[in-house]
Scaffold this motif. Structure first.
Motif, PDB file in Angstrom:
ATOM      1  N   UNK A 384       0.543  -1.166   0.090  1.00 26.14           N
ATOM      2  CA  UNK A 384       0.155   0.523   0.080  1.00 26.14           C
ATOM      3  C   UNK A 384       0.316   0.895  -0.052  1.00 26.14           C
ATOM      4  N   UNK A 385       0.656   2.099  -0.548  1.00 26.59           N
ATOM      5  CA  UNK A 385       1.562   3.828  -0.874  1.00 26.59           C
ATOM      6  C   UNK A 385       0.095   4.989  -0.432  1.00 26.59           C
ATOM      7  N   UNK A 386       0.381   5.197   0.176  1.00 23.98           N
ATOM      8  CA  UNK A 386      -0.119   6.959   0.434  1.00 23.98           C
ATOM      9  C   UNK A 386       0.042   7.358  -0.508  1.00 23.98           C
ATOM     10  N   UNK A 387      -0.779   8.357  -1.253  1.00 21.82           N
ATOM     11  CA  UNK A 387      -0.216   9.408  -1.725  1.00 21.82           C
ATOM     12  C   UNK A 387      -0.216  11.476  -1.065  1.00 21.82           C
ATOM     13  N   UNK A 388       0.688  11.678  -1.491  1.00 18.41           N
ATOM     14  CA  UNK A 388       0.969  13.122  -0.538  1.00 18.41           C
ATOM     15  C   UNK A 388       0.713  14.213  -1.787  1.00 18.41           C
ATOM     16  N   UNK A 389       0.771  15.723  -1.106  1.00 19.87           N
ATOM     17  CA  UNK A 389       1.577  16.631  -2.211  1.00 19.87           C
ATOM     18  C   UNK A 389       1.913  17.501  -0.877  1.00 19.87           C
ATOM     19  N   UNK A 402      -4.929  10.918  -0.315  1.00 16.47           N
ATOM     20  CA  UNK A 402      -5.097   9.802  -0.053  1.00 16.47           C
ATOM     21  C   UNK A 402      -3.739   9.450   0.312  1.00 16.47           C
ATOM     22  N   UNK A 403      -5.149   8.136   2.034  1.00 12.12           N
ATOM     23  CA  UNK A 403      -4.652   7.422   2.391  1.00 12.12           C
ATOM     24  C   UNK A 403      -3.668   6.595   1.804  1.00 12.12           C
ATOM     25  N   UNK A 404      -3.693   5.537   2.540  1.00 12.21           N
ATOM     26  CA  UNK A 404      -2.591   4.139   1.915  1.00 12.21           C
ATOM     27  C   UNK A 404      -3.158   3.049   1.669  1.00 12.21           C
ATOM     28  N   UNK A 405      -2.814   2.682   0.890  1.00 13.33           N
ATOM     29  CA  UNK A 405      -4.446   1.689  -0.367  1.00 13.33           C
ATOM     30  C   UNK A 405      -3.608   1.286  -1.336  1.00 13.33           C
ATOM     31  N   UNK A 406      -3.660  -0.129  -1.783  1.00 15.41           N
ATOM     32  CA  UNK A 406      -3.089  -1.181  -3.065  1.00 15.41           C
ATOM     33  C   UNK A 406      -4.598  -1.014  -4.231  1.00 15.41           C
ATOM     34  N   UNK A 407      -3.496  -1.067  -5.210  1.00 18.46           N
ATOM     35  CA  UNK A 407      -4.109  -1.558  -6.804  1.00 18.46           C
ATOM     36  C   UNK A 407      -3.857  -3.061  -6.488  1.00 18.46           C
ATOM     37  N   UNK A 408      -4.986  -3.419  -7.676  1.00 16.45           N
ATOM     38  CA  UNK A 408      -4.752  -5.148  -8.303  1.00 16.45           C
ATOM     39  C   UNK A 408      -3.417  -5.418  -8.771  1.00 16.45           C
ATOM     40  N   UNK A 409      -3.290  -4.112  -9.724  1.00 16.83           N
ATOM     41  CA  UNK A 409      -1.616  -4.440 -10.610  1.00 16.83           C
ATOM     42  C   UNK A 409      -0.640  -4.518  -9.484  1.00 16.83           C
ATOM     43  N   UNK A 410      -0.508  -4.021  -8.580  1.00 15.38           N
ATOM     44  CA  UNK A 410       0.261  -4.300  -7.269  1.00 15.38           C
ATOM     45  C   UNK A 410       0.685  -5.359  -6.755  1.00 15.38           C
ATOM     46  N   UNK A 411      -0.066  -6.417  -6.189  1.00 12.40           N
ATOM     47  CA  UNK A 411      -0.354  -7.991  -6.032  1.00 12.40           C
ATOM     48  C   UNK A 411       0.001  -8.515  -7.299  1.00 12.40           C
TER      49      UNK A 411
END
Length: 418
Positions: A384-389, A402-411
């Protein structure tokens, strides 16, 4: 979690010792002793102290982050020792600066390793890669402050967080939504030659293929600080978004020049590509408008109880120092070290093998409200990655998008073999 537990499990031993003499005799992990308290002791452990090592960058391309990492771990060590240390022993760190130079890093390891129970930081994926065989031979648990997936699959090397390629997979997902990308669109990727940049590029290329995008790559060296030629090339290629896997100076140059040339597209970097000092530069307006970061750790401005306590304590100890991503990553590594040492103590095995076994038993260690799983050396401890600015108004210069979350492609991404 009470404050004492937080201090103990957040603390990374750093009584900053810059050794003046090199030690040519390697420690023998098999030469374990038993302490007065019945705890088996390996290299770096006595009845009164636990010494851990740190190979850092205080004079090279990541000097500002290296200083913050050392400060954070020193803060932890001081707090830990005030409440009795770990296993009734004071914690000390032997710190050596390698200036982000591989040869110097190898020499620093030879000096620090014999007297260390574990390594709480080694900055730089290229340096860890050069040391992998020695780390395995000495069976010394090592926490790299580098996130290349080439470091996975090593029993004694623990990447704490998502790897650079996973960060870029998550970054492409963000850009898909942020820039409204469609199949056939081009994404620029400016990246350092070597472990960091090329690992990130592999993740970006995989994610791009899933969406039908084209990656327009621009390889640079760590000494390249004027990215005007790269910006011109990306503008001519018609990119709709940009990824960058480089240092803060390169990020500022890229974003500032892109804005000046009218290339007003979102730019995503990994956390090492930003430092809050950039918000005092001429590129600040463009950075706040165009730049985003993917990170396995929350921003200092996250506002959680644990983060507020860390920021409060760090600013009290270092009132003139920025609370940048190095503070967070150094603190996280410190907590991992603390839990590994504490669990090894509970098993009465403060040997190198005992410390590693204790670490590998941690299936759900929560650090700054982020869960990590350290049981499988071949997999990232989180996907999972946060998105920061960037934000001048935020503590540490970063705000959470955005809070930490993972996407299907990462797995589904095929991690490179080490």
């Amino acid at each position: 979690m009470n404050r004492n537990r937080l201090v103990r499990s957040a603390a990374a031993a750093t009584v900053l010792l810059l050794a003046a003499t090199a030690c040519s005799t390697k420690a023998d992990p098999s030469s374990d002793r038993v302490g007065k308290d019945g705890v088996a002791m390996g290299p770096g452990v006595t009845d009164s102290t636990i010494t851990v090592g740190a190979l850092t960058d205080l004079t090279g391309v990541y000097a500002s982050l290296g200083k913050s990492i050392v400060n954070a771990q020193q803060l932890w060590a001081e707090q830990t020792n005030r409440i009795g240390g770990i296993c009734g022993r004071k914690v000390e760190i032997k710190v050596k600066d390698h200036g982000y130079d591989v040869q110097k890093g190898v020499a620093a390891f030879a000096e620090v390793e014999p007297e260390s129970a574990m390594l709480t930081q080694v900055i730089g994926s290229p340096i860890v890669a050069a040391l992998k065989q020695d780390i395995a031979a000495r069976r010394i648990l090592t926490l790299p402050l580098g996130w290349s997936s080439s470091l996975l699959g090593q029993e004694y090397v623990q990447v704490v967080g998502p790897t650079y390629d996973i960060d870029m997979v998550n970054g492409v997902d963000f850009l898909t939504r942020k820039a409204g990308l469609a199949s056939g669109d081009r994404i620029g990727h400016v990246y350092f030659e070597g472990e960091y940049g090329e690992n990130a590029l592999a993740g970006a290329q995989y994610a791009a293929r899933q969406h039908g995008y084209e990656i327009v790559g621009q390889k640079i060296k760590a000494t390249d600080t004027d990215l005007g030629a790269q910006v011109t090339a990306l503008k001519q290629a018609g990119v709709k978004a940009i990824l960058i896997s480089a240092g803060p100076k390169q990020t500022a140059s890229l974003v500032g020049l892109a804005a000046a040339q009218g290339l007003l597209v979102p730019v995503v970097s990994s956390a090492p590509g930003f430092a809050p000092q950039l918000l005092d530069s001429a590129a600040a307006p463009a950075l706040e408008k165009l730049l985003y970061l993917t990170s396995g750790y929350p921003a200092a401005s996250a506002g959680t109880t644990r983060m507020r306590l860390l920021v409060q304590d760090y600013q009290a100890r270092y009132p003139d120092a920025p609370v940048d991503s190095g503070v967070i990553s150094g603190w996280v590594a410190a907590q991992v070290a603390a839990e590994s040492l504490s669990d090894a103590c509970a098993a009465k095995k403060l040997t190198r093998d005992g410390i590693s076994a204790a670490h590998r038993g941690q299936a759900a260690l929560n650090i700054l409200d982020v869960p990590f799983d350290f049981t499988d050396p071949a997999k990232p401890s989180t996907y999972a990655s946060f998105v920061l600015r960037p934000s001048k108004e935020a503590v540490g210069g970063l705000a959470v998008v955005e809070p930490a979350h993972e996407v299907a492609a990462s797995r589904s991404y095929p991690l490179p073999k080490s």
